[in-house]
Design an enzyme around this catalytic site. Sequence first.
Site, PDB file in Angstrom:
ATOM      1  N   LEU A 192       0.817  -1.212   0.000  1.00  0.00           N
ATOM      2  CA  LEU A 192       0.000   0.000   0.000  1.00  0.00           C
ATOM      3  C   LEU A 192       0.850   1.261   0.000  1.00  0.00           C
ATOM      4  O   LEU A 192       2.015   1.238   0.408  1.00  0.00           O
ATOM      5  CB  LEU A 192      -0.926  -0.034   1.226  1.00  0.00           C
ATOM      6  CG  LEU A 192      -1.823  -1.296   1.277  1.00  0.00           C
ATOM      7  CD1 LEU A 192      -2.369  -1.510   2.674  1.00  0.00           C
ATOM      8  CD2 LEU A 192      -2.935  -1.183   0.247  1.00  0.00           C
ATOM      9  N   PRO A 193       0.300   2.389  -0.443  1.00  0.00           N
ATOM     10  CA  PRO A 193       1.110   3.599  -0.633  1.00  0.00           C
ATOM     11  C   PRO A 193       1.596   4.295   0.632  1.00  0.00           C
ATOM     12  O   PRO A 193       2.724   4.777   0.672  1.00  0.00           O
ATOM     13  CB  PRO A 193       0.173   4.536  -1.418  1.00  0.00           C
ATOM     14  CG  PRO A 193      -0.875   3.651  -1.993  1.00  0.00           C
ATOM     15  CD  PRO A 193      -1.042   2.545  -1.007  1.00  0.00           C
ATOM     16  N   ASN A 233      -3.067   4.319   4.555  1.00  0.00           N
ATOM     17  CA  ASN A 233      -3.650   3.189   3.833  1.00  0.00           C
ATOM     18  C   ASN A 233      -3.416   1.872   4.564  1.00  0.00           C
ATOM     19  O   ASN A 233      -4.314   1.019   4.631  1.00  0.00           O
ATOM     20  CB  ASN A 233      -3.059   3.096   2.424  1.00  0.00           C
ATOM     21  CG  ASN A 233      -3.300   4.327   1.587  1.00  0.00           C
ATOM     22  OD1 ASN A 233      -2.362   4.893   1.022  1.00  0.00           O
ATOM     23  ND2 ASN A 233      -4.538   4.772   1.491  1.00  0.00           N
ATOM     24  N   THR A 279       5.871   0.830   2.282  1.00  0.00           N
ATOM     25  CA  THR A 279       6.900   1.630   2.946  1.00  0.00           C
ATOM     26  C   THR A 279       6.187   2.657   3.811  1.00  0.00           C
ATOM     27  O   THR A 279       5.562   3.579   3.287  1.00  0.00           O
ATOM     28  CB  THR A 279       7.817   2.332   1.932  1.00  0.00           C
ATOM     29  OG1 THR A 279       8.453   1.342   1.126  1.00  0.00           O
ATOM     30  CG2 THR A 279       8.883   3.163   2.647  1.00  0.00           C
ATOM     31  N   LYS A 316      14.656   0.338   4.639  1.00  0.00           N
ATOM     32  CA  LYS A 316      14.086   0.882   3.405  1.00  0.00           C
ATOM     33  C   LYS A 316      14.171   2.402   3.369  1.00  0.00           C
ATOM     34  O   LYS A 316      14.512   3.014   2.343  1.00  0.00           O
ATOM     35  CB  LYS A 316      12.628   0.438   3.259  1.00  0.00           C
ATOM     36  CG  LYS A 316      11.883   1.068   2.078  1.00  0.00           C
ATOM     37  CD  LYS A 316      12.513   0.726   0.738  1.00  0.00           C
ATOM     38  CE  LYS A 316      11.834   1.459  -0.419  1.00  0.00           C
ATOM     39  NZ  LYS A 316      10.473   0.978  -0.677  1.00  0.00           N
ATOM     40  N   LYS A 367       7.089  11.230  -0.119  1.00  0.00           N
ATOM     41  CA  LYS A 367       6.550  10.609   1.090  1.00  0.00           C
ATOM     42  C   LYS A 367       7.631   9.882   1.872  1.00  0.00           C
ATOM     43  O   LYS A 367       7.754  10.022   3.099  1.00  0.00           O
ATOM     44  CB  LYS A 367       5.424   9.649   0.709  1.00  0.00           C
ATOM     45  CG  LYS A 367       4.753   8.932   1.873  1.00  0.00           C
ATOM     46  CD  LYS A 367       5.317   7.546   2.128  1.00  0.00           C
ATOM     47  CE  LYS A 367       5.009   6.592   1.009  1.00  0.00           C
ATOM     48  NZ  LYS A 367       5.450   5.206   1.300  1.00  0.00           N
TER      49      LYS A 367
END
Length: 336
Positions: free
Chosen positions: A103-104, A108, A134, A209, A284
């Site tokens: 998911l973004p 979410n 992420t 990440k 983001k």
Amino acid sequence: MAASLRLRGAASGLRYWSRRQQPAVASLAAVCSRSMASKTPVGFIGVGNMGNPMAKNLMKHGYPLIIYDVFPDACKEFLDAGEQVVSSPADVAEKADRIITMLPTSINAIEAYSGANGILKKVKKGSLLIDSSTIDPMVSKELAKEVEKMGAVFMDAPVSGGVGAARSGNLTFMVGGVEEEFAAAQELLGCMGSNVVHCGAVGTGQAAKICNNLLLAISMIGTAEAMNLGIRLGLDPKLLAKILNMSSGRCWSSDTYNPVPGVMDGVPSANNYQGGFGTTLMAKDLGLAQDSATSTKSPILLGSQAHQIYRIMCAKGYSKKDFSSVFQFLREEETF
């Protein structure tokens, strides 16, 4: 607890890669009891630019899928291929005891797990929930606590490698969670990636990440600046890229994902910066890095500047373009 998760998710949402043996990389022979379930259905939530090819690679390895995406059109090709498509994350949890979410944003992810029709409404005891989004590491930790209360296991497993690696099954997965469950997660993740690395406890996958994408953003901007300068000094862009890639300035952004149109085939810069990893998502992720740097009192001078550059790009019409469009942005913005 759900309220605190949403507040943290809202805050982070606004700011918004071989199958070589390595230490801490799972062996395919290391299989725990859960993985004996083998080809039982796997739930997959979020089949966008990254989730779509990831889910297809699970299909190629013989796994039946239970699919959900907030955009029904994204599920059509899976439905046409004979996979089950359901109407909510809760329905996925009812039908599968191994679920992958892609998911973004933090918001979410929180909604998919803790929402009114979220996974936790119908999750089965003993289920394995793997989040490859992420998101904020603290959100991952809070979700893990909520999942544990339901008798299930949560692992964060964000990815690196982009859409190309997702299609070829060569992603790198950075996994955070209990080591005893890692082999079970690796059975699935190994179908989609060539490197599956256990980083430590829940949240450490996200930490790895975030650090990777911080470096990626900086190196992409640096590559774009160097290429732009060289072109303006009269150098042929293909020649300059060749020289950089046999010299000490070589990096992934220059030799694999060059941002200059015409230098490489099969990358977003060869397709008007369509596809790939969106500028909005890079902004983001840099916001997550900024938050983490603030909370740990870690100076990220270049990272902060990269964050501002990608935020400006989002405001100037680049939000839906690949993050390598920073080259185009620099070419057009001569006022810096």
